[in-house]
Design an enzyme around this catalytic site. Structure first.
Site, PDB file in Angstrom:
ATOM      1  N   HIS A 178       1.329  -6.725  -1.411  1.00  0.00           N
ATOM      2  CA  HIS A 178       1.196  -8.017  -0.743  1.00  0.00           C
ATOM      3  C   HIS A 178       2.156  -8.984  -1.430  1.00  0.00           C
ATOM      4  O   HIS A 178       1.896  -9.446  -2.536  1.00  0.00           O
ATOM      5  CB  HIS A 178      -0.251  -8.491  -0.801  1.00  0.00           C
ATOM      6  CG  HIS A 178      -1.165  -7.582  -0.050  1.00  0.00           C
ATOM      7  ND1 HIS A 178      -1.584  -6.366  -0.557  1.00  0.00           N
ATOM      8  CD2 HIS A 178      -1.711  -7.684   1.176  1.00  0.00           C
ATOM      9  CE1 HIS A 178      -2.362  -5.770   0.321  1.00  0.00           C
ATOM     10  NE2 HIS A 178      -2.456  -6.549   1.387  1.00  0.00           N
ATOM     11  N   ASP A 210      -7.481  -0.895   4.908  1.00  0.00           N
ATOM     12  CA  ASP A 210      -6.582  -2.039   5.026  1.00  0.00           C
ATOM     13  C   ASP A 210      -6.752  -2.983   3.827  1.00  0.00           C
ATOM     14  O   ASP A 210      -7.443  -2.662   2.854  1.00  0.00           O
ATOM     15  CB  ASP A 210      -6.779  -2.747   6.367  1.00  0.00           C
ATOM     16  CG  ASP A 210      -8.094  -3.505   6.495  1.00  0.00           C
ATOM     17  OD1 ASP A 210      -8.822  -3.672   5.486  1.00  0.00           O
ATOM     18  OD2 ASP A 210      -8.402  -3.954   7.613  1.00  0.00           O
ATOM     19  N   SER A 211      -6.161  -4.137   3.910  1.00  0.00           N
ATOM     20  CA  SER A 211      -6.187  -5.106   2.817  1.00  0.00           C
ATOM     21  C   SER A 211      -7.585  -5.613   2.483  1.00  0.00           C
ATOM     22  O   SER A 211      -7.804  -6.184   1.423  1.00  0.00           O
ATOM     23  CB  SER A 211      -5.301  -6.308   3.170  1.00  0.00           C
ATOM     24  OG  SER A 211      -3.984  -5.890   3.409  1.00  0.00           O
TER      25      SER A 211
END
Length: 170
Positions: A44, A83-84
């Site tokens: 990220h 996912d995040s």
């Protein structure tokens, strides 16, 4: 080569683009070899604090690829990963990559694009979302490390992500 021409005989469209795409898909499904995918890391770049996100995007999937006579690849694949926000995210579709000639016993660099779909719980509650993203690869014989850049979408996501995964060609 005769079998490749037979594949394109089923892809007779008035549009050259559709004929080419149909031939590529037919070559993957008919003459392609199987692949295993392992996902693992999402960097990220900005927009999130470390406590908000999951960088360990563990998951996996399968696909098939066809390598043309120039060493370039067409791929169909489906993976599922965390996912995040540690929720399951499917990702699948078509990818095209162009590769350098192998050096050092089989090392080559590739680049291209992916066009397909994903679905996330936090974006439209798993309604499929179309994607077109760049792909880069470092391939050594049958193993590849691959990556894509996922740009922020204003109002939807806070930051850019570089997503990494591995592929093994059987």
């Amino acid at each position: 080569m005769a079998s490749l021409h037979a594949a394109s005989a089923n892809c007779d469209f008035s549009s050259q683009w559709m004929t080419s795409f149909c031939t590529r898909i037919t070559n993957i499904t008919t003459y392609g070899t199987w692949d295993m995918y392992l996902t693992g890391y999402g960097w990220h770049v900005d927009g999130y604090s470390e406590s908000e996100i999951n960088s360990n995007s563990w998951g996996g999937g399968a696909g098939k690829h066809f390598t043309d006579r120039n060493g370039n690849e067409d791929n169909l694949f489906l993976v599922v990963f965390l996912d995040s926000h540690k929720r399951l995210e499917p990702l699948g579709g078509y990818a095209r990559q162009w590769f350098t000639d192998p050096v050092l016993g089989g090392l080559s660099i590739g680049g291209g694009f992916f066009a397909g779909f994903t679905a996330r719980e936090d974006i439209a509650h798993y309604v499929p979302v179309p994607l077109v993203l760049p792909i880069g690869s470092l391939r050594y014989q049958k193993a590849s490390i691959m990556a894509t850049f996922i740009p922020r979408v204003p109002g939807v996501s806070k930051g850019d992500v570089v997503f990494f995964w591995a592929r093994y060609q059987f």
